[in-house]
Design a protein around this motif. Structure first.
Motif, PDB file in Angstrom:
ATOM      1  N   LYS A 161       0.888  -1.168   0.000  1.00 52.43           N
ATOM      2  CA  LYS A 161       0.000   0.000   0.000  1.00 52.43           C
ATOM      3  C   LYS A 161       0.923   1.214   0.000  1.00 52.43           C
ATOM      4  CE  LYS A 161      -3.950   1.807   2.531  1.00 52.43           C
ATOM      5  NZ  LYS A 161      -4.916   1.493   3.569  1.00 52.43           N
ATOM      6  N   ALA A 185      -7.240   9.365   0.329  1.00 52.97           N
ATOM      7  CA  ALA A 185      -7.296   8.676  -0.971  1.00 52.97           C
ATOM      8  C   ALA A 185      -5.896   8.452  -1.522  1.00 52.97           C
ATOM      9  CB  ALA A 185      -8.117   9.489  -1.962  1.00 52.97           C
ATOM     10  N   PHE A 199      -3.058   4.112  -1.197  1.00 55.70           N
ATOM     11  CA  PHE A 199      -3.857   3.120  -1.923  1.00 55.70           C
ATOM     12  C   PHE A 199      -3.036   1.860  -2.215  1.00 55.70           C
ATOM     13  CE2 PHE A 199      -2.561   3.198  -6.511  1.00 55.70           C
ATOM     14  CZ  PHE A 199      -1.473   4.044  -6.367  1.00 55.70           C
ATOM     15  N   VAL A 231      -5.195  -3.308  -6.463  1.00 54.73           N
ATOM     16  CA  VAL A 231      -6.369  -3.747  -5.706  1.00 54.73           C
ATOM     17  C   VAL A 231      -7.411  -2.631  -5.710  1.00 54.73           C
ATOM     18  CG1 VAL A 231      -7.224  -4.436  -3.422  1.00 54.73           C
ATOM     19  CG2 VAL A 231      -5.043  -5.336  -4.258  1.00 54.73           C
ATOM     20  N   ASP A 232      -6.986  -1.406  -5.384  1.00 59.84           N
ATOM     21  CA  ASP A 232      -7.891  -0.252  -5.463  1.00 59.84           C
ATOM     22  C   ASP A 232      -7.863   0.239  -6.913  1.00 59.84           C
ATOM     23  OD1 ASP A 232      -8.170  -0.497  -2.728  1.00 59.84           O
ATOM     24  OD2 ASP A 232      -6.523   0.886  -2.310  1.00 59.84           O
ATOM     25  N   LYS A 257      -7.747   2.185 -10.273  1.00 58.49           N
ATOM     26  CA  LYS A 257      -7.316   3.541 -10.607  1.00 58.49           C
ATOM     27  C   LYS A 257      -7.335   3.700 -12.122  1.00 58.49           C
ATOM     28  CE  LYS A 257      -6.459   4.937  -6.468  1.00 58.49           C
ATOM     29  NZ  LYS A 257      -7.769   5.127  -5.894  1.00 58.49           N
ATOM     30  N   ASP A 275      -4.504   2.150 -14.220  1.00 54.87           N
ATOM     31  CA  ASP A 275      -4.149   0.726 -14.048  1.00 54.87           C
ATOM     32  C   ASP A 275      -3.676   0.064 -15.343  1.00 54.87           C
ATOM     33  OD1 ASP A 275      -4.572   0.694 -11.380  1.00 54.87           O
ATOM     34  OD2 ASP A 275      -6.588  -0.199 -11.456  1.00 54.87           O
TER      35      ASP A 275
END
Ligand SMILES: Cc1cc2nc3c(=O)[nH]c(=O)nc-3n(C[C@H](O)[C@H](O)[C@H](O)COP(=O)(O)OP(=O)(O)OC[C@H]3O[C@@H](n4cnc5c(N)ncnc54)[C@H](O)[C@@H]3O)c2cc1C
Ligand code: SF4
Ligand code: SF4
Ligand code: SF4
Lengths: 161, 604
Positions: free
Chosen positions: B80, B116, B119, B123-124, B126, B129
């Motif tokens: 993260k 925010a 991240f 996984v989160d 965006k 990506d």
């Protein structure tokens, strides 16, 4: 002796009865064997006895089924494998204290005989209910033999690295 | 009040309003250069959660957080990133062990929520990506070496006429270079059955602190001489370094530590039991790795432990199975010496069930541990296997270790495709070379090479030594001479080709081509297909009383059988290797120890 009763043709009922007898004999053979083998391998013999009993039940249900009733007197050509099959009904050549490998080899040999018998019966009957029944039984035997072979590999070809 | 300059300067800024700006007013929408180091992306399937990125980040911008359950070789953690700390140096991308971590060339991100900006890439979701452009490390890993340091070995011609150890062991320099490749992620620990503290003992090698290394080894494994040589090294299959390179030679590094601590020093470091004797007695049946590990732990808890061993020497399959060229007896003896020094009594040449009954063991002890291994060699029982000239591999191996005379004909055929088959084939090859000046061993296996059970290196080394290996052959009969002066002697093995061995569900379902029949000439056939435990030692009553689980003694997670005084460990219940037996020995000792402790409490 059953072998003496053999002729070229038989009725479906006779054939299925012979098959059921084969399983019944096997069931009582395995049941008798259960207390003779050591407890560590008893599961194997119990499993085999259960499988044979299931077979007997299935065949008996089959004979009673209304669809089948109409075909019980149909004539069927006796399979070539029949002699071996009939011999195997009452020829358990297994000592009094067999080990797991002997039990498995014995069971595999029986499956092979039954498999050949059903495959031939399926081949000897024209398309229709009887053909379907024997094909189904042949498939069942194939599946059971495959299960036993897998178990054989697991038990006998195991240990160490 | 400030100076006049302070008051006027805000207004002087206005004069720039009419000038052309050097930066653009609104960067949103303006694409960065192709290789720009923008926001992070992570291929979540490729990432293994090793945490190397977290360790290298100089700004502590990465935290590893759980996103899935751990599995072998994957911690289930993912990085993260905190953009309040990140400086986009890309060190994390450069160090990434799998190449999963990359940076897109996206660099603008407007959000009113400060949280925010922390991240989990991949996984989160965006917007960047799937961007192709950005920064990715070119080529393989460079910050951590990708290639394993080669281990020195005896050449085939130097080893084929003797049982000398093949592997030389690392030098200090080699070990340092190899140890330096480890990123200390600890992914391997979970895969090791004994959960050895691998990253820490490798770190001890880097520090040159072998005493510490040895101490760490003994925390989980009293058989490091053995495991440093013959461990099946499952840990290496989970090693982070195997991605884009070779796994760390964990097994060889373990051996390097023991190579560098003398026997006397080992005894000083490990010490002897530091507790008062409890006067509780434990009998252990079988001096293999499972029994001896349990004995080591229980003796260190202060209990009086006697290990009964049927053979003349302790060690089990480590001595009587594994050939000396892979594991010298002296190395095994050094491990056993430390165990014996804990006060463990090892009574060799005593077969329980014969000289002493299980009933007597039960009556004379507070607990009994059964660690008898698998010492009955299975036979295919194909026609011809009964009679002279047919042997089982484990019996032959035992006789070779015991120094007994074994038949060494010019042509030997081995049935089996596992490591035991390779061990007997290579042992026979050595004996043949000495006796006849030439190797004549053929191994036939049911499995094809794609499904071979033996380790690749075992196969390669066997071939180097002149052993012939024929895959996918189903043995049908041991053929014997029918007449002449060799009547009854073995002539060879008749086999059929195996066209497939497993069905589409991966179950054993051999299919043969009976048209492809061969006779493999041989004067002796050795069966190496499998082993079974000799549970007849239990006697009828105990066999009946015990619970069984499909042919094996039923034990709970602690290794206790259905009889409260009896535990079982090792190959006889679990298997298949030394390190699993060691782990089992610990588990059983913990359970026996807890029971003995409880007995002590009650007595008080
Ligand atoms: C040829 C061969 C090669 C192998 N190679 C490897 C390898 O490279 N790496 C690896 O990790 N593993 C290897 N293994 C497997 C490994 O050796 C075993 O998994 C391990 O030794 C099992 O440990 P154990 O303590 O359960 O049993 P064992 O090591 O088998 O020890 C059991 C002991 O109990 C004794 N015993 C049995 N019955 C009695 C009785 N009634 N009374 C008294 N004593 C008795 C036996 O004599 C034996 O000493 C190999 C095995 C074989 C056969
Ligand atoms: S880019 Fe640099 S600062 Fe940012 S997370 Fe990676 S290593 Fe840390
Ligand atoms: S270094 Fe690479 S593989 Fe390891 S946790 Fe970080 S992103 Fe995943
Ligand atoms: S040996 Fe491999 S898996 Fe284990 S800590 Fe080192 S790099 Fe990680």
């Amino acid at each position: 002796m059953k072998t003496e009763k053999l002729s070229q043709m038989a009725t479906a009922e006779e054939v299925i009865e012979a098959v059921a007898e084969f399983s019944r004999e096997a069931h009582s053979f395995y049941t008798d064997l259960v207390p003779k083998v050591t407890k560590d391998i008893r599961y194997l013999v119990e499993d085999l006895a259960r499988a044979e009993l299931a077979h007997v039940r299935m065949l008996s249900d089959l004979m009673k089924s209304p669809d089948m009733r109409d075909h019980l007197k149909d004539a069927i050509r006796r399979p070539e494998a029949d002699r071996r099959f009939s011999d195997a009904v009452q020829a358990p050549e297994l000592g009094d204290k067999p080990d797991d490998q002997q039990v498995l080899q014995y069971a595999l040999a029986r499956e092979q005989v039954a498999l050949e018998e059903f495959s031939e019966l399926a081949a000897n009957t024209p398309p229709g209910l009887l053909h379907e029944v024997f094909s189904f039984l042949a498939n069942e035997e194939t599946r059971q033999k495959a299960d036993l072979e897998a178990l054989y590999y697991e038990i006998v070809h195991s240990g160490g690295v | 009040m400030g100076s006049l300059r302070d008051v006027l300067s805000p207004f002087t800024a206005w004069k720039h309003v009419i000038e052309t700006p050097v930066t653009i007013r609104n960067p949103i929408g303006r694409e960065a250069a192709d290789g720009y180091r923008g926001f992070h992306q992570n291929d979540i399937e490729k990432c293994i959660g090793c945490g190397s990125c977290e360790v290298i980040c100089q700004n502590a911008a990465i935290d590893m957080v759980p996103v899935s359950d751990p599995v072998d070789g994957d911690s289930g953690l993912r990085p993260k990133i905190d953009y309040g700390r990140c400086c986009w140096c890309a060190l994390c991308v450069d160090v990434c062990m799998t190449g999963s971590l990359t940076m897109s060339n996206e660099y603008t991100w407007v959000d009113t929520d400060p949280d925010a900006f922390r991240f989990i890439p991949g996984v989160d979701p965006k917007p960047w990506d799937d961007l192709e452009k950005g920064y990715r490390r070119e080529g393989g890993r460079v910050l951590t070496g990708a290639e394993r340091v080669e281990m020195g070995e005896l050449a085939p011609e130097a080893r084929i006429d003797n049982f000398d150890e093949i592997v030389a062991g690392y030098t200090r320099e080699q070990a340092m270079i190899e140890a330096d490749r480890c990123v200390e992620c600890g992914l391997c620990v979970a895969t090791c059955p004994a959960h050895m503290d691998i990253p820490d003992y490798i770190a001890a090698i880097r520090e040159g602190d072998y005493d510490l290394g040895l101490q760490i080894l003994y925390e989980t494994n009293p058989f490091s001489e053995v495991c440093g040589r013959v461990c099946t090294h499952k840990c290496e299959t989970a090693c982070a370094a195997r991605h884009e390179g070779d796994p760390i030679a964990i097994r060889w590094l373990k051996r390097h530590i023991v190579d560098n601590v003398s026997e006397d020093r080992r005894l000083e470091i490990v010490g002897t039991p530091q507790t008062l004797p409890t006067r509780r007695k434990v009998a252990i049946v079988g001096a293999g790795p499972a029994g001896l590990t349990a004995a080591y732990d229980l003796a260190r808890q202060g209990h009086a432990v006697t290990v009964y061993e049927a053979q003349d020497k302790p060690g089990g399959m480590m001595r009587f199975g594994i050939p000396e060229y892979r594991l010298p007896y002296a190395a095994l003896d050094r491990d056993i010496a430390v165990i014996a020094a804990q006060g463990v009594k090892i009574e060799t040449g005593v077969r329980i069930g014969h000289e002493i009954t299980m009933d007597r063991l039960r009556a004379e002890n507070d607990a009994v541990v059964l660690s008898i291994g698998l010492h009955i060699g299975r036979s295919t029982r194909i026609p011809g296997t009964e009679g002279g000239g047919v042997e089982t591999a484990i019996d032959l191996l035992r006789r070779i270790t015991a120094g007994e005379e074994v038949p060494v004909p010019k042509q030997v055929l081995v049935i089996g495709g596992g490591n035991v088959a390779m061990d007997i084939a290579r042992s026979m090859a050595r004996l043949q070379k000495v006796k006849h000046g030439a190797v004549g061993v053929t191994v036939t296996a049911l499995e094809d090479f794609a499904h071979f059970l033996a380790d690749r290196e075992e196969i390669e080394e066997s071939l180097e030594e002149g052993v012939e290996i024929i895959d996918a052959r189903g043995p049908q009969e041991v053929v014997r001479f029918k007449s002449g002066n060799r009547k009854g002697e073995v002539k060879g093995l008749r086999s059929w080709a195996v066209t497939s061995i497993f069905d589409d569900k991966g179950r054993f379902a051999p299919q043969y081509d009976q048209g492809d029949e061969r006779l493999h000439p041989a004067e002796m056939v050795v069966e190496a297909i499998g082993q079974a435990a000799d549970v007849s030692i239990l006697g009828e009553d105990l066999t009946e009383a015990l619970d069984w689980n499909r042919g094996r003694l039923a034990v709970d997670v602690a290794g206790r059988t259905s009889e409260p005084w009896l535990w079982a460990a090792g190959d006889a219940v679990h298997g298949p290797d030394v390190i699993t037996a060691v782990a089992d020995g610990h588990r059983v000792a913990a359970s026996v120890g807890a029971m003995l402790m409880a007995m002590g409490e009650v007595a008080r």
